[in-house]
Design an enzyme around this catalytic site. Sequence first.
Site, PDB file in Angstrom:
ATOM      1  CE1 TYR A   1       1.038  -0.267   4.266  1.00  0.00           C
ATOM      2  CE2 TYR A   1      -0.155   1.897   4.415  1.00  0.00           C
ATOM      3  CZ  TYR A   1       1.005   1.058   4.990  1.00  0.00           C
ATOM      4  OH  TYR A   1       1.304   1.330   6.067  1.00  0.00           O
TER       5      TYR A   1
ATOM      6  NE  ARG B   1       6.968   4.147   0.550  1.00  0.00           N
ATOM      7  CZ  ARG B   1       6.577   5.002   1.613  1.00  0.00           C
ATOM      8  NH1 ARG B   1       7.449   5.083   2.321  1.00  0.00           N
ATOM      9  NH2 ARG B   1       5.249   5.476   1.651  1.00  0.00           N
TER      10      ARG B   1
ATOM     11  NE  ARG C   1      -6.113 -19.265   3.628  1.00  0.00           N
ATOM     12  CZ  ARG C   1      -5.129 -19.922   4.007  1.00  0.00           C
ATOM     13  NH1 ARG C   1      -4.675 -21.298   3.782  1.00  0.00           N
ATOM     14  NH2 ARG C   1      -4.385 -19.321   5.089  1.00  0.00           N
TER      15      ARG C   1
ATOM     16  CG  HIS D   1       0.406 -20.726   2.389  1.00  0.00           C
ATOM     17  ND1 HIS D   1      -0.797 -21.517   2.852  1.00  0.00           N
ATOM     18  CD2 HIS D   1       0.695 -20.110   3.652  1.00  0.00           C
ATOM     19  CE1 HIS D   1      -1.275 -21.478   4.142  1.00  0.00           C
ATOM     20  NE2 HIS D   1      -0.315 -20.405   4.622  1.00  0.00           N
TER      21      HIS D   1
ATOM     22  CE  LYS E   1       3.277   3.104   3.445  1.00  0.00           C
ATOM     23  NZ  LYS E   1       3.218   3.198   4.594  1.00  0.00           N
TER      24      LYS E   1
ATOM     25  CD  GLU F   1       9.888   1.897  10.606  1.00  0.00           C
ATOM     26  OE1 GLU F   1       9.927   3.051   9.650  1.00  0.00           O
ATOM     27  OE2 GLU F   1       9.649   0.974   9.843  1.00  0.00           O
TER      28      GLU F   1
ATOM     29  CG  LEU G   1       8.248   2.470   4.795  1.00  0.00           C
ATOM     30  CD1 LEU G   1       7.962   1.040   4.003  1.00  0.00           C
ATOM     31  CD2 LEU G   1       6.787   3.105   4.997  1.00  0.00           C
TER      32      LEU G   1
END
Length: 289
Positions: free
Chosen positions: A33, A52, A101, A103, A148, A181, A206
């Site tokens: 995101y 990014r 589903r 993995h 991210k 962070e 990040l």
Amino acid sequence: MSRIAYVNGRYLPLAEAQVRVEDRGFQFGDGVYEVVYIHRGRFLDEDRHLDRLHRSLGELRIDWPVKREVLGGILREVVSRNRLRGAALAYIQITRGAARREHVFPPPTSPTLVVTARALPPYPRDPDSWATRIITGPDQRWARCDIKSVNLLPNVLAKQAAREAGAFEMAMIDSDGMVTECASSNIWIVDASGHLRTRALGHEILPGCTRGALAALLGDEKLTLSETAFSLDELRGAREVFITSATSFVRPITAIDGAPVADGAVGPVTRKLFSAFARHAKGDLPNEV
Ligand code: PDD
């Protein structure tokens, strides 16, 4: 007026906007995101955010759902359809898509793209009223915090612990006693010797777009940055502490775990950088340096 979201090619009222039950973002947190601040229609540090995003997608081997220029258009359309003319935030979520589903990566699937936007309070007027408190706690995240990803459970728990302690953020401490962070922001100090420091980029943090944009402004302010990790003790003994993010900008920290930072007032370096970033955010300086 109901808010409008973009989901996989369609603009829909938020209440009707949906992704599939088998979306890998929902099933596995298999997605990334971005959060972008918008000042009167201008997307702050847009290139940094899209660079990014490109990197996060590449690290997870998720394809771009649309071309980069097309995403720029979608962002603007969402802002316009939501009639966001002042301070606002845009959220971009991209997942590996919906599939049975398992993995392992599914056979080629279209990635899911969601864009939402919402209004924010006006840009903070002065650093004193913007100052806030943090707590400290263990960094419980995975080994690739540079991506991210939408896997934010440790960050959610850290932020909740902060809220319950009457603070805004948690500074997270690694197993060597060094600060990484905060739950949703980067952290900087002016150390006891007067050096401006923030942790060097690596897998542990990040690469904040605000961090990058602010670092590029330091020369104009006659400041130099030492990208070196600092310990919890150094954080507690710092002359000044502040955090940076797309929603915090440059936000002074005046108390840590209930104890004041230095004399508890916003320091001169933080003040200077708050103003420099305000000019950058509001457009008095070039967007990208
Ligand atoms: N958070 N570190 C973490 C863990 C973050 O989640 C963020 C941003 C930052 C600062 O990055 P930037 O300057 O690019 O916003 C650092 C966003 C705002 C969020 O999750 O809401």
